[in-house]
Design a protein around this motif. Structure first.
Motif, PDB file in Angstrom:
ATOM      1  N   THR A   1       4.635 -17.467 -22.716  1.00  0.00           N
ATOM      2  CA  THR A   1       3.324 -17.006 -22.242  1.00  0.00           C
ATOM      3  C   THR A   1       3.229 -17.146 -20.730  1.00  0.00           C
ATOM      4  O   THR A   1       3.639 -18.148 -20.176  1.00  0.00           O
TER       5      THR A   1
ATOM      6  N   VAL B   1      -1.818 -19.709 -13.298  1.00  0.00           N
ATOM      7  CA  VAL B   1      -0.938 -20.813 -13.707  1.00  0.00           C
ATOM      8  C   VAL B   1       0.503 -20.417 -13.378  1.00  0.00           C
ATOM      9  O   VAL B   1       1.226 -21.158 -12.717  1.00  0.00           O
TER      10      VAL B   1
ATOM     11  N   PRO C   1      -8.625 -15.970 -17.812  1.00  0.00           N
ATOM     12  CA  PRO C   1      -7.555 -15.365 -17.026  1.00  0.00           C
ATOM     13  C   PRO C   1      -6.689 -14.446 -17.870  1.00  0.00           C
ATOM     14  O   PRO C   1      -6.623 -14.597 -19.090  1.00  0.00           O
TER      15      PRO C   1
ATOM     16  N   VAL D   1      -8.756 -15.791 -29.705  1.00  0.00           N
ATOM     17  CA  VAL D   1      -9.295 -16.339 -28.471  1.00  0.00           C
ATOM     18  C   VAL D   1     -10.667 -16.965 -28.733  1.00  0.00           C
ATOM     19  O   VAL D   1     -11.508 -16.368 -29.419  1.00  0.00           O
TER      20      VAL D   1
ATOM     21  N   SER E   1       2.350 -19.611 -29.599  1.00  0.00           N
ATOM     22  CA  SER E   1       2.112 -19.792 -28.173  1.00  0.00           C
ATOM     23  C   SER E   1       0.647 -20.181 -27.986  1.00  0.00           C
ATOM     24  O   SER E   1      -0.257 -19.460 -28.388  1.00  0.00           O
TER      25      SER E   1
ATOM     26  N   VAL F   1       0.935 -23.988 -22.946  1.00  0.00           N
ATOM     27  CA  VAL F   1       0.647 -23.907 -21.523  1.00  0.00           C
ATOM     28  C   VAL F   1      -0.825 -24.234 -21.280  1.00  0.00           C
ATOM     29  O   VAL F   1      -1.688 -23.840 -22.067  1.00  0.00           O
ATOM     30  N   ALA F   2      -1.076 -25.022 -20.234  1.00  0.00           N
ATOM     31  CA  ALA F   2      -2.457 -25.327 -19.865  1.00  0.00           C
ATOM     32  C   ALA F   2      -3.078 -24.099 -19.217  1.00  0.00           C
ATOM     33  O   ALA F   2      -2.451 -23.472 -18.368  1.00  0.00           O
ATOM     34  N   VAL F   3      -4.274 -23.711 -19.638  1.00  0.00           N
ATOM     35  CA  VAL F   3      -4.914 -22.526 -19.063  1.00  0.00           C
ATOM     36  C   VAL F   3      -6.311 -22.838 -18.540  1.00  0.00           C
ATOM     37  O   VAL F   3      -7.036 -23.629 -19.144  1.00  0.00           O
ATOM     38  N   PRO F   4      -6.676 -22.203 -17.429  1.00  0.00           N
ATOM     39  CA  PRO F   4      -8.038 -22.342 -16.901  1.00  0.00           C
ATOM     40  C   PRO F   4      -8.964 -21.333 -17.555  1.00  0.00           C
ATOM     41  O   PRO F   4      -9.612 -20.567 -16.867  1.00  0.00           O
ATOM     42  N   GLY F   5      -9.021 -21.324 -18.886  1.00  0.00           N
ATOM     43  CA  GLY F   5      -9.862 -20.358 -19.590  1.00  0.00           C
ATOM     44  C   GLY F   5     -10.026 -20.788 -21.029  1.00  0.00           C
ATOM     45  O   GLY F   5      -9.751 -21.943 -21.361  1.00  0.00           O
ATOM     46  N   PRO F   6     -10.434 -19.870 -21.889  1.00  0.00           N
ATOM     47  CA  PRO F   6     -10.663 -20.224 -23.289  1.00  0.00           C
ATOM     48  C   PRO F   6      -9.345 -20.511 -24.012  1.00  0.00           C
ATOM     49  O   PRO F   6      -8.289 -20.041 -23.588  1.00  0.00           O
TER      50      PRO F   6
ATOM     51  N   THR G   1      -6.428 -19.973 -26.325  1.00  0.00           N
ATOM     52  CA  THR G   1      -5.799 -18.715 -26.742  1.00  0.00           C
ATOM     53  C   THR G   1      -4.600 -19.048 -27.609  1.00  0.00           C
ATOM     54  O   THR G   1      -3.715 -19.768 -27.176  1.00  0.00           O
TER      55      THR G   1
END
Lengths: 343, 343
Positions: free
Chosen positions: A54, A59, A137, B56, B96, B132-137, B139
């Motif tokens: 991903t 990021v 994002p 999501v 993922s 993976v760290a995400v700056p969002g909702p 997923t």
């Protein structure tokens, strides 16, 4: 969705229609895009390889550092590289795209075009996926299916004491390229010609499928890993999976002329990018030293680069570096974090 | 990452360690989790099925409507359902996960446990993925690999005039369940016992793999689709892919007693959920009318539900509904949008 975007079904068929199916692969696709799932045929004597990865905006990339087509290219390339690290042939891919309303249809199409262009070069076909609007994002997940001859997979746990350690290309270029792209006065649009090759190594990496195939079909036991998180982290993975010590020679680590020049100019250490920068997508591996010559020759015949950078010793899992000064130290296990420094 | 979360590698091995590999599948996994990619063996006479689907936060689920384990369950179930709609056997999955810092490690583990529990029931194994760290909702993308006998895939384009249309279970339950879970006074924690079965149909759908296998192994030409976006939308997909008209009988659409009761109580129309509610994950299909009896008997022997709901006619692609009033109208092609009304 913004008004200039089609509905999900329209968008998916618009996007997936941008990819040509390679002729050789067409007859292996019983059902491609457009049904509940894809159906593809296997080959006798081969096993399937599967991986997914991903990429997330801010990021793994920023608008400043990557064009939309670069994003598509790299998301697919990182998966192809995983297949290369198993010695395999990439065949099919599926794409799941989480789309914020801030991206327009043209940019989204460019993401798909970036994948399609790379896929065609590797004779790969898009067989499925999903597109969903997200309040966050841009998130791009690519799954790649490939194949490798039965019992020929090149695993991280294959290294033995007495092996020699090799690299299939220079390392650090992508890390230096990212540093260039992050310079405020440049960004992806205004990189000086002098540093373009480094920026391109970050934006448009080429996975080492040919090298992986050469190694897999040699019939020799080889440990192999692709460099997505920096040479240090990937060498550590081999050491831990194989329960051995890797000793690398500083003097043998291949650094490109542009990396050395840019490091000089910017006051950075090129080896830091080699060890702890990521996304070079070269292969690092270990093979019994008796095969060094024959493998070197096979790579030379195909005009593929190959560098011998160290040896494998018995001992607790560790990666040591033998510096040109004569000292030896443990190479820290730290990896790569795109925008937040070391992990 | 919040401080109570491990680093990526630690987290992945912690999470993937939660899944047992079914014994029968173990010998087909040459390389499982933990290398660059997984390697799995095919079977002679079978083709591979591949699909992927993304869920999501705040688009496909809310904290109010789903427990973390429900989210894992449904993300995997929706992909298993796609394999079922091809008549296939689900085998492997890759995950993922894009993680915002607002989710703690226990909740993330619950998401994986939700997948692992369902996977074990279907004898499936987790073979790879990415976190993976995400700056969002949050997923969650799941890829499922399965297999089906060569030339036995049940495609949407297989319907012909003269076919009968069938459904493998009641529809509308999941849509009613979502309505229940969205009631402010209830949410996932406080659904009254009376409506629990409907809420569970939304939270923990069971894909119809057995029905799909029964149909695939019958050797009969069958058009098949799974109901992820509502009966109307999925019937339209068959009509368009097969270039035929589907005529459904209102009186024959199977609605469960709880859906009818809850629709009454809440002033809703149960058929709206059946046609335009999503995620029932039943199968809708078309088969030559001469096989109605033998298929009904085969389903009855396996104690699997089956309903005949209409017929296929020659004509431009369309889905018509024959109302109990005697009138016939075109069924709108609209689908399902979780929290924003019709699509």
């Amino acid at each position: 969705m913004t008004e200039n975007r089609r509905d999900e079904f329209g968008l998916i068929s618009y996007l997936t229609g941008r990819q040509k199916v390679p002729t050789a692969l067409g007859e292996r696709i019983t059902v491609g895009n457009g049904d509940d799932a894809a159906i593809v045929a296997g080959r006798t004597g081969y096993e399937w390889i599967a991986c997914c990865d991903t990429m997330v905006e801010d990021v793994h990339f920023k608008r400043q550092t990557m064009l939309p087509s670069d994003i598509g290219h790299k998301a697919l390339a990182s998966n192809i590289s995983d297949v290369a690290a198993m010695g395999g042939i990439p065949l099919f891919y599926l794409v799941s795209l989480g789309l914020p309303h801030t991206w327009n249809e043209e940019e989204i199409a460019e993401i798909y075009d970036g994948m399609a262009t790379l896929a065609l070069r590797y004779n790969m076909a898009l067989i499925g996926g999903d597109t969903v609007a997200v309040p966050g994002p841009l998130t791009l997940t690519v799954t790649v299916l490939g194949e490798v001859e039965q019992d020929h997979g090149l695993l991280r746990g294959n290294a033995r004491p007495g092996d020699a350690v090799f690299l299939t290309g220079t390392v650090g270029d992508s890390g230096a390229g990212l540093d260039i792209l992050l310079q405020e006065q440049w960004g992806v649009a205004n990189v000086p010609v002098e540093w373009m090759s480094l920026a391109n190594r970050h934006r448009l990496p080429e996975p080492d499928v040919k090298a992986g195939r050469l190694l897999a079909t040699s019939g020799i036991r080889i440990a192999l890993n692709d460099i997505s998180d920096g040479l240090a982290s990937e060498a550590w993975e081999i050491a831990e999976a194989s329960n051995v010590r890797l000793v690398l020679e500083e003097a043998a680590i291949p650094l490109s002329a542009p990396v050395l020049r840019y490091a000089d100019m910017s006051g950075n250490c090129a080896l830091d990018w080699a060890f702890y920068g990521g996304e070079d997508y070269r292969l690092v591996g270990c093979v019994s030293a008796e095969y060094k010559e024959s493998i070197s020759q096979a790579f030379a015949e195909k005009e593929l680069p190959l560098y011998w950078i160290g040896e494998v010793q018995a001992g607790s899992p560790e990666v040591r570096i033998h510096w040109q000064s004569g000292k030896s130290t443990t190479l820290p296990k730290k990896g790569y974090n795109h925008f937040n420094g070391e992990r």
